[in-house]
Design a protein around this motif. Structure first.
Motif, mmCIF file in Angstrom:
data_model
loop_
_atom_site.group_PDB
_atom_site.id
_atom_site.type_symbol
_atom_site.label_atom_id
_atom_site.label_comp_id
_atom_site.label_asym_id
_atom_site.label_seq_id
_atom_site.Cartn_x
_atom_site.Cartn_y
_atom_site.Cartn_z
ATOM 1 N N ARG A 16 0.823 -1.216 0.000
ATOM 2 C CA ARG A 16 0.000 0.000 0.000
ATOM 3 C C ARG A 16 0.859 1.270 0.000
ATOM 4 O O ARG A 16 0.475 2.286 -0.572
ATOM 5 C CB ARG A 16 -0.919 0.003 1.221
ATOM 6 N N THR B 299 1.976 1.901 -3.723
ATOM 7 C CA THR B 299 1.003 1.832 -4.812
ATOM 8 C C THR B 299 -0.066 2.904 -4.650
ATOM 9 O O THR B 299 -0.339 3.371 -3.549
ATOM 10 C CB THR B 299 0.313 0.452 -4.873
ATOM 11 N N GLY B 300 -0.659 3.277 -5.764
ATOM 12 C CA GLY B 300 -1.810 4.167 -5.770
ATOM 13 C C GLY B 300 -2.923 3.483 -6.529
ATOM 14 O O GLY B 300 -2.663 2.676 -7.430
ATOM 15 N N TRP C 264 -6.670 13.006 3.266
ATOM 16 C CA TRP C 264 -5.989 11.809 2.764
ATOM 17 C C TRP C 264 -4.488 11.888 3.008
ATOM 18 O O TRP C 264 -3.838 10.871 3.242
ATOM 19 C CB TRP C 264 -6.278 11.629 1.273
ATOM 20 N N THR D 203 -1.166 9.185 4.344
ATOM 21 C CA THR D 203 -0.293 8.805 3.233
ATOM 22 C C THR D 203 1.153 9.146 3.550
ATOM 23 O O THR D 203 1.489 10.326 3.685
ATOM 24 C CB THR D 203 -0.717 9.527 1.935
ATOM 25 N N ALA E 115 3.609 12.076 1.514
ATOM 26 C CA ALA E 115 2.624 12.538 0.530
ATOM 27 C C ALA E 115 3.089 13.812 -0.174
ATOM 28 O O ALA E 115 3.796 14.651 0.390
ATOM 29 C CB ALA E 115 1.290 12.795 1.223
ATOM 30 N N ALA F 113 -5.006 9.273 -5.767
ATOM 31 C CA ALA F 113 -4.198 8.109 -6.154
ATOM 32 C C ALA F 113 -2.728 8.478 -6.333
ATOM 33 O O ALA F 113 -1.849 7.633 -6.161
ATOM 34 C CB ALA F 113 -4.738 7.504 -7.448
ATOM 35 N N LEU F 114 -2.466 9.744 -6.651
ATOM 36 C CA LEU F 114 -1.094 10.185 -6.914
ATOM 37 C C LEU F 114 -0.394 10.751 -5.678
ATOM 38 O O LEU F 114 0.796 11.063 -5.732
ATOM 39 C CB LEU F 114 -1.092 11.264 -8.008
ATOM 40 N N GLY G 257 0.809 9.571 -2.876
ATOM 41 C CA GLY G 257 1.955 8.890 -2.295
ATOM 42 C C GLY G 257 3.112 8.654 -3.244
ATOM 43 O O GLY G 257 4.004 7.864 -2.931
ATOM 44 N N PRO H 108 3.344 6.946 -6.145
ATOM 45 C CA PRO H 108 3.392 5.474 -6.226
ATOM 46 C C PRO H 108 4.371 4.947 -7.268
ATOM 47 O O PRO H 108 4.581 5.559 -8.315
ATOM 48 C CB PRO H 108 1.956 5.103 -6.602
ATOM 49 N N LEU I 59 0.722 2.125 -10.140
ATOM 50 C CA LEU I 59 -0.540 2.857 -10.108
ATOM 51 C C LEU I 59 -1.618 2.044 -10.822
ATOM 52 O O LEU I 59 -1.428 1.635 -11.971
ATOM 53 C CB LEU I 59 -0.358 4.214 -10.794
#
Length: 292
Positions: free
Chosen positions: A73, A76-77, A98, A102, A105, A141-142, A144, A146, A149
């Protein structure tokens, strides 16, 4: 970066994924395609560690998504088809909430700029359009940064400009080394972005390979209106008919078109509505699910 070998997943008596295998390489956009119910989202959920596989092996970054869920986790996103938001939070408040969960982040403004939502920072989520909510999904989704993705139908509901901007983000991320697993019903999107692909139908992979190489092996098409008074059997190449339109499939559609035009010139005929098309992903997709 992603390895799937003999993956199987069932829900009761329904087998959603039937022993599929594929891999995605570093910095690659891999398109997993198929109609609704083909098993694409189930595959992503297994890879993201949301569900265990019944059989076979799934590895992300060399790790088991279930056993090593915490490690996976962090690197990944994921952008699922639907995400739950608090409707009365603003866009930036949503991202900041969020960020608290994360590791390492991105700053909120950076994520929103990537997703094309910076000018909507102060807008409440409930006031966003469907396409804008998808862009908020992308920003989250972006967050962290990743290494892998997962994008499940990322541009659904977006206007053409937002789609193109999202494509540029995907290309830039891949160029920086991010591996991206993409599902989409927009086949032109997959053809523009992906270097390799697999087509799923009823839980099985029915076609796969490099995008350019696979399409190069497919037949192109030449279509035209059949001249009045001419039967299909009189043409120099075999055709299929759809009403008054004749279509010829050929490995080299340009050469086929030249042959047809030479024949027409000799006969003093004109081929109206002549269209020459190289093979497209849509052709391969329809052929794959049609034969499954």
């Amino acid at each position: 970066m992603i390895q799937v070998n003999g993956l199987t997943k069932s829900y009761g008596d329904f087998q959603a994924v039937k022993g599929i295998s594929f891999e995605a390489l570093p910095g690659e956009v891999f398109a997993l395609l198929g109609r609704n119910g083909a098993g694409k989202t189930t595959t992503i959920e297994v890879l993201a560690g949301f569900q265990p596989a019944d059989a076979g092996q799934a590895r992300v970054l060399g790790l088991d998504p279930m056993k090593d869920r915490r490690q996976v986790r962090r690197r990944t996103g994921i952008m699922l088809q639907e995400a739950g938001f608090f409707p009365d939070l603003t866009v930036v408040q949503t991202v900041e909430s969020w960020r608290a969960f994360t590791p390492a982040a991105r700053p909120a403004h950076e994520a929103l700029e990537l997703a094309g939502l910076l000018d909507r920072s102060a807008t409440k989520v409930r006031q966003l359009s469907g396409g804008e909510k998808r862009r908020l999904d992308l920003a989250l989704a972006l967050l962290g940064r990743p290494d892998v993705l997962f994008l499940d139908e990322p541009t659904t509901g977006m206007d053409p400009e937002a789609r193109r901007n999202t494509w540029e983000v995907v290309r830039a991320l891949a160029a920086e080394g991010t591996t991206i697993l993409l599902t989409t019903h927009y086949l032109d999107e997959a053809q523009r972005l992906a270097t390799r692909m697999a087509i799923m139908d009823r839980g099985e992979i029915v076609a796969s390979g490099g995008m350019a190489e696979t399409l190069a092996t497919q037949a192109g098409r030449v279509s035209f209106e059949l001249p009045e008074g001419i039967s299909p059997q009189e043409l120099p190449l075999p055709v299929t008919m759809a009403g008054a339109v004749a279509t010829c499939r050929a490995e080299d559609p340009d050469l086929a078109a030249q042959r047809l035009l030479s024949w027409a010139a000799e006969k003093g005929l004109r081929l109206r509505g002549l269209e020459v098309r190289t093979a497209s992903l849509e052709d391969l997709f329809l052929e794959g699910i049609g034969n499954a």
